[in-house]
Design a protein around this motif. Structure first.
Motif, mmCIF file in Angstrom:
data_model
loop_
_atom_site.group_PDB
_atom_site.id
_atom_site.type_symbol
_atom_site.label_atom_id
_atom_site.label_comp_id
_atom_site.label_asym_id
_atom_site.label_seq_id
_atom_site.Cartn_x
_atom_site.Cartn_y
_atom_site.Cartn_z
ATOM 1 N N LYS A 84 0.841 -1.188 0.000
ATOM 2 C CA LYS A 84 0.000 0.000 0.000
ATOM 3 C C LYS A 84 0.878 1.241 0.000
ATOM 4 O O LYS A 84 0.653 2.193 -0.763
ATOM 5 C CB LYS A 84 -0.889 -0.036 1.251
ATOM 6 N N LEU A 85 1.906 1.193 0.871
ATOM 7 C CA LEU A 85 2.798 2.333 1.007
ATOM 8 C C LEU A 85 3.513 2.627 -0.314
ATOM 9 O O LEU A 85 3.658 3.774 -0.719
ATOM 10 C CB LEU A 85 3.842 1.998 2.084
ATOM 11 N N ARG A 86 3.931 1.562 -0.976
ATOM 12 C CA ARG A 86 4.608 1.710 -2.258
ATOM 13 C C ARG A 86 3.706 2.431 -3.254
ATOM 14 O O ARG A 86 4.120 3.319 -3.977
ATOM 15 C CB ARG A 86 4.977 0.320 -2.785
ATOM 16 N N LEU B 96 3.402 6.058 -2.227
ATOM 17 C CA LEU B 96 4.630 6.790 -2.531
ATOM 18 C C LEU B 96 4.700 7.114 -4.008
ATOM 19 O O LEU B 96 5.074 8.214 -4.410
ATOM 20 C CB LEU B 96 5.845 5.950 -2.123
ATOM 21 N N LEU C 106 10.152 11.688 0.930
ATOM 22 C CA LEU C 106 9.518 10.601 0.178
ATOM 23 C C LEU C 106 10.571 9.660 -0.406
ATOM 24 O O LEU C 106 10.420 8.438 -0.367
ATOM 25 C CB LEU C 106 8.647 11.155 -0.951
ATOM 26 N N ARG D 71 11.057 5.784 0.574
ATOM 27 C CA ARG D 71 10.997 4.751 -0.441
ATOM 28 C C ARG D 71 12.241 3.855 -0.389
ATOM 29 O O ARG D 71 12.172 2.645 -0.584
ATOM 30 C CB ARG D 71 10.904 5.400 -1.818
ATOM 31 N N LEU E 52 11.850 1.447 2.259
ATOM 32 C CA LEU E 52 10.879 0.429 1.879
ATOM 33 C C LEU E 52 11.527 -0.653 1.013
ATOM 34 O O LEU E 52 11.271 -1.840 1.202
ATOM 35 C CB LEU E 52 9.734 1.085 1.110
ATOM 36 N N ALA F 235 1.550 6.033 6.113
ATOM 37 C CA ALA F 235 0.597 6.190 5.020
ATOM 38 C C ALA F 235 -0.124 7.536 5.111
ATOM 39 O O ALA F 235 -0.321 8.227 4.106
ATOM 40 C CB ALA F 235 -0.398 5.039 5.044
ATOM 41 N N ILE G 256 2.142 10.378 4.078
ATOM 42 C CA ILE G 256 2.369 10.353 2.633
ATOM 43 C C ILE G 256 1.142 10.897 1.897
ATOM 44 O O ILE G 256 1.259 11.698 0.965
ATOM 45 C CB ILE G 256 2.716 8.930 2.142
#
Lengths: 483, 228
Positions: free
Chosen positions: A324-326, A329, B108, B112, B115, B186, B189
């Motif tokens: 979801k975060l991806r 982003l 951001l 990323r 992530l 989330a 963001i």
């Protein structure tokens, strides 16, 4: 067609394989030398800052010797990391990062070493080891038990015959040259292990990355991976790499194998022929099992961490969150590009970030400046310069250097009375004032300006400690004036 | 992990006149949390275990400062943030920092990068990689050299003010703080996304700058220090 397909395959390798790429670079000689010097010894991992310093030092020396190397160590290391020669990892116990050789670079280093100092590959020991392995493989894979037994019996008969020969005093030990050859052969094989370890680790890292990517990104295969992880299948340990590695490490970590190995090494190093081995080779053999244990322990940790991380990643449902975060982003960054046309990069936004620290400042922390603290507490001692004592300086020089002037005078003075006498004669007439240094000095003078004869003589002198000493030396004669 | 009622009795004072009720390691952990930006289990094992065993008491001390304790047991780090409540007006102990457009974009990118890396390992990145990814935000009329200067200033902001990256070894390498996983979530963001859309829609920065001035004056109470 096979040449064509091979050419395609190799052309691909030329581009993609780090070993090949390293060997093709213009600076290959320098790269192999530098990386080999700092990362292939006993320390295979180095803090980035330390590596830069070491390489910068070497670069200076190389430049002084007309190597054209315009960049800094840091720039080169960055370049080599991009090219896949170096691997950078966060250091375990400090803030920085470390460098180590990639499997590709290890391969290139080994290849170049082989070129520089070719080991005989077709040795007797290698052939016999292949033969032994082959016959063992034939026995182990034979489905027919009677034939397998037959072969084992034959093996036993050969052993019995050998035992008898030893009992009869006929069997001789192999000669030192062949023994040394075997040791070198074993060393050559053992030295290949580090790059095997590096390759195993790289393989596991790739596997881990791949699994994670599959979990997060693709839907179809994701189900399969997730199911397997949920069912508790340890994908990493169960992979081909994982299985063969665990076989290897079980052997290394088996205390009985380790002790037997160490004992054997100890016994081999005790043999006469082992005296000819280089100290580094002896050390390598002594530390071999420990090194293997360290390396495989490290890889074990890596596998465990990966497997645990992967399972946790799936179980905690983090991957759904991450997906979801991806997505978010990606959206945010896309709108950012759009927004960048309407705003200056430094313009403030309406957004604020919550800090996670309280800034502490208190009037209580203010300290008044106390000029008293600056006062030197110990009284200053004044050293008055004195006129240098020539005798003291001379004594100092004589304590560290051979007084050639004194020796030359002594010899030349004797040459006025006789034209042929030995070092021993000089020492009888002019006792050594600097102990053994005088003797060495006289010998040096005689070696350069006198004559060497076949005979020997005994010279006497008193040492600095006033003890009488003597030595037997080749007879040197003085026949002409010394310069 | 129960808060013993006789805790005060069992604690030996650390100095003459000490009235504190925590053992020394727990106090150090508490101080580390307040000083921020986070308490790392990997870097300070003793403080981390003190925090875990004395969690209730430490949480309570932080509440007295209107702070909430956030612990990530898997990632092994902990940090503090302002207590969020609608029940009454409370002071903001930790401040919030205003972000420029480039700051948000850099956040951001960093998020990323966190992530795509393993979820538990340390993540160290190069300044160059980060800048490279931000290149898309340079509009064609902006001078490259000038843009680089802006990038540097955002980078320093991340490092010194927001403290979401920490220098790792060399000048141009930095470790991304694990805290960023939780503070840029989330929700944050989405907020950034919304702000971007607002900026794109409100073309004409003069209007925007004006709006911003209002915003600063409104938000300044947030900057109120604990002591004031």
């Amino acid at each position: 067609m096979s040449a064509l397909s091979k050419s395609h395959q190799f052309r691909f390798l030329v581009e993609t394989d780090a070993t090949w790429r390293l060997l093709r670079t213009d600076n290959a000689a320098v790269i192999v030398a530098l990386l080999g010097e700092h990362l292939s010894g006993e320390n295979r991992r180095m803090l980035a800052a330390e590596l830069y310093e070491a390489i910068d030092h070497d670069l200076g020396m190389l430049r002084a010797n007309e190597f054209e190397l315009p960049q800094t160590a840091q720039a080169y290391c960055a370049e080599w990391r991009k090219a896949g020669f170096l691997i950078r990892r966060p250091a375990e116990d400090t803030r920085g990062e470390t460098f180590e050789l990639s499997p590709g670079a290890l391969g290139a280093l080994r290849f170049v070493e082989q070129l520089a100092a070719p080991r005989q590959t077709v040795t007797e020991s290698r052939l016999s080891s292949i033969a032994t392995q082959l016959s063992q493989l034939a026995i182990d894979t034979d489905p027919d038990t009677t034939r397998r037994l037959e072969q084992l019996h034959a093996q036993r008969d050969r052993l019995d015959a050998q035992i008898e020969r030893i009992n009869a005093g006929e069997e001789d030990i192999i000669d030192p040259a062949r023994a040394a050859e075997r040791v070198h052969d074993i060393l050559a094989q053992a030295e290949e292990l580090p790059s095997d370890f590096a390759r195993v680790r790289a393989k596991f890292e790739e596997l881990n990355r791949d699994l994670r990517a599959r979990i997060v990104e693709s839907d179809a295969s994701q189900r399969a991976v997730l199911d397997e992880v949920f069912r508790g299948v340890d994908l990493i340990s169960e992979s081909d790499e994982g299985l063969s590695f665990s076989g290897f490490s079980a052997l290394v970590l088996d205390p009985a194998v380790g002790t037997a190995f160490d004992d054997d090494i100890e016994r081999v190093l005790d043999r006469d022929f082992a005296g000819k081995l280089r100290p580094s080779d002896r050390r390598f053999l002594r530390r071999f099992i420990t090194t293997l244990k360290d390396h495989s322990g490290e890889i074990h940790d890596v596998i465990t961490a990966f497997a645990r991380g992967l399972r946790r990643y799936v179980q905690s449902q983090d991957y759904q969150h991450d997906r979801k975060l991806r997505e978010l982003l990606r959206e945010a960054q896309a709108s950012g590009v759009e927004a960048s046309r309407h705003i200056k990069p430094y313009s403030p936004t309406h957004l604020r970030l919550e800090l996670s620290a309280v800034s502490l400042s208190s009037a209580g922390a203010i300290r008044l400046y106390d000029p008293g603290e600056q006062n030197a507490s110990t009284p200053i001692v004044r050293h008055e310069p004195e006129t240098a004592d020539l005798e003291a300086l001379r004594a100092l020089a004589r304590a560290t250097e051979i007084d050639f002037a004194e020796l030359t005078n002594a010899v030349n003075e004797m040459l006025e009375h006789a034209n042929n006498f030995t070092v021993g004669d000089v020492l009888t007439r002019h006792p050594a004032t600097q102990g053994v240094a005088s003797v060495v000095g006289l010998l040096t003078l005689a070696a350069h300006q006198g004559e060497l004869t076949d005979g020997v003589e005994t010279v006497h002198w008193r040492g600095i400690d006033h003890q009488a000493r003597a030595a037997t030396i080749r007879t040197h004669r003085f026949t002409r004036r010394l310069q | 992990m129960n808060d013993k009622p006789d805790l005060e009795a069992s604690i030996r004072p650390l100095w003459n006149g000490d009235t504190g009720v925590l053992i020394e390691q727990s106090r150090r952990a508490l101080l580390e949390l307040i000083k921020g930006p986070y308490l790392s289990g990997a870097k300070t094992t003793t403080l981390w275990s003190a925090l875990l065993s004395d969690e209730v008491a430490i949480r309570s001390r932080l509440h007295e400062l209107f702070l909430e304790l956030v612990i990530d047991r898997v990632g092994e780090f902990a940090f503090v943030r302002n207590v969020a409540t609608d029940e009454r007006a409370i002071p903001s102990t930790v401040r919030t920092a205003p972000l420029t457009f480039l700051d948000t974009a850099m956040l951001l990118v960093l998020r990323r990068m966190l992530l795509s890396a393993d979820s538990d390992g340390r993540v160290i990145v190069g300044q160059e990689e980060v800048y490279e990814q931000l290149g898309v935000y340079r509009s064609t009329d902006r001078d490259e050299h000038d843009f680089d200067r802006r990038l540097n200033s955002s980078w320093n902001n991340m490092k010194n003010k927001l403290r979401v990256i920490h220098q790792a070894g060399e000048e141009d390498r930095a470790e991304i703080s694990p805290v960023l996983r939780l503070i840029v979530d989330a929700e944050q963001i989405s907020a950034i996304s919304a702000e971007y859309q607002r900026i794109a829609a409100n073309d004409g920065s003069s209007h925007y700058e004006h709006e911003h001035e209002d915003a600063t004056s409104l938000e300044s109470p947030d900057d109120e220090r604990l002591t004031s």
